[in-house]
Write an enzyme that holds these catalytic residues in place. Structure first.
Site, PDB file in Angstrom:
ATOM      1  N   ALA A  34      72.235  38.662  18.710  1.00 15.19           N
ATOM      2  CA  ALA A  34      72.028  40.060  18.593  1.00 15.19           C
ATOM      3  C   ALA A  34      73.317  40.678  17.683  1.00 15.19           C
ATOM      4  CB  ALA A  34      71.961  40.713  19.903  1.00 15.19           C
ATOM      5  N   GLU A  35      74.473  40.213  17.719  1.00 13.40           N
ATOM      6  CA  GLU A  35      75.503  40.680  17.038  1.00 13.40           C
ATOM      7  C   GLU A  35      75.434  40.334  15.637  1.00 13.40           C
ATOM      8  OE1 GLU A  35      79.923  42.404  17.129  1.00 13.40           O
ATOM      9  OE2 GLU A  35      78.930  41.779  18.948  1.00 13.40           O
ATOM     10  N   THR A  36      74.889  38.924  15.362  1.00 13.35           N
ATOM     11  CA  THR A  36      74.834  38.471  13.928  1.00 13.35           C
ATOM     12  C   THR A  36      73.881  39.222  13.074  1.00 13.35           C
ATOM     13  OG1 THR A  36      75.404  36.207  14.748  1.00 13.35           O
ATOM     14  CG2 THR A  36      74.242  36.455  12.733  1.00 13.35           C
ATOM     15  N   SER A  56      75.118  43.036  12.716  1.00 15.55           N
ATOM     16  CA  SER A  56      76.130  43.179  11.786  1.00 15.55           C
ATOM     17  C   SER A  56      75.752  42.862  10.489  1.00 15.55           C
ATOM     18  CB  SER A  56      77.056  42.196  12.183  1.00 15.55           C
ATOM     19  OG  SER A  56      77.783  42.408  13.444  1.00 15.55           O
ATOM     20  N   ALA A 112      73.803  37.027  22.971  1.00 16.89           N
ATOM     21  CA  ALA A 112      74.602  38.277  22.390  1.00 16.89           C
ATOM     22  C   ALA A 112      75.192  37.894  21.024  1.00 16.89           C
ATOM     23  CB  ALA A 112      75.666  38.440  23.322  1.00 16.89           C
TER      24      ALA A 112
END
EC number: 3.1.2.-
Length: 137
Positions: free
Chosen positions: A62-64, A67, A59
């Site tokens: 993925a968020e890195t 974003s 996660a």
């Protein structure tokens, strides 16, 4: 090319210094016309107690990616924040690296949606994520 900000891979990777991104060993590896990719090691930093890739590390990758891709779609004075992250884990990974591939699903003025797919070193899909972001400023 869809990106509004034009950064090199070296500049993208420099933004990670002294952050969770650097601690997890995440490195941006490709910035294409509409795709951003990064790799993350599967090792003691990213394992859960049973020696497999931790879902939270997936996660975080993925968020890195989502974003940063969202940030690349902003203009000066704007930033993005994640509002929702969904992750579906398909396959366990115990060693090596995972590669994240981030593509846009929706690019509005205020809202963005990103699909981030994680692959193991054999090219098998191990996780599919969707990140929603909001443009601020």
């Amino acid at each position: 090319m869809i990106w509004k900000r034009h950064l090199t891979l070296d500049e993208l990777n420099a933004t990670s210094q002294n952050t969770l991104v650097a601690h997890l060993g995440i490195v941006y590896t490709r910035l294409g016309d509409d795709v951003l990719e990064a790799e993350m090691p599967v090792d003691a930093r990213t394992h859960q107690p049973f020696g497999l890739l931790h879902g939270g590390a997936s996660a975080a990758l993925a968020e890195t990616l989502g974003s940063m891709a969202g940030y690349l779609m902003t203009r000066d004075g704007q930033c993005v924040v994640g509002t929702e992250l969904n992750a579906t884990h398909h396959r366990a990974v115990s060693q090596g690296k995972v590669r994240g591939v981030c593509l846009p699903l929706h690019l509005g003025r205020q809202n963005q949606s990103w699909e981030i797919t994680l692959f193991d070193e054999q090219g098998r899909r191990c996780c599919t994520c969707r990140l929603g972001t909001v443009v601020m400023g």
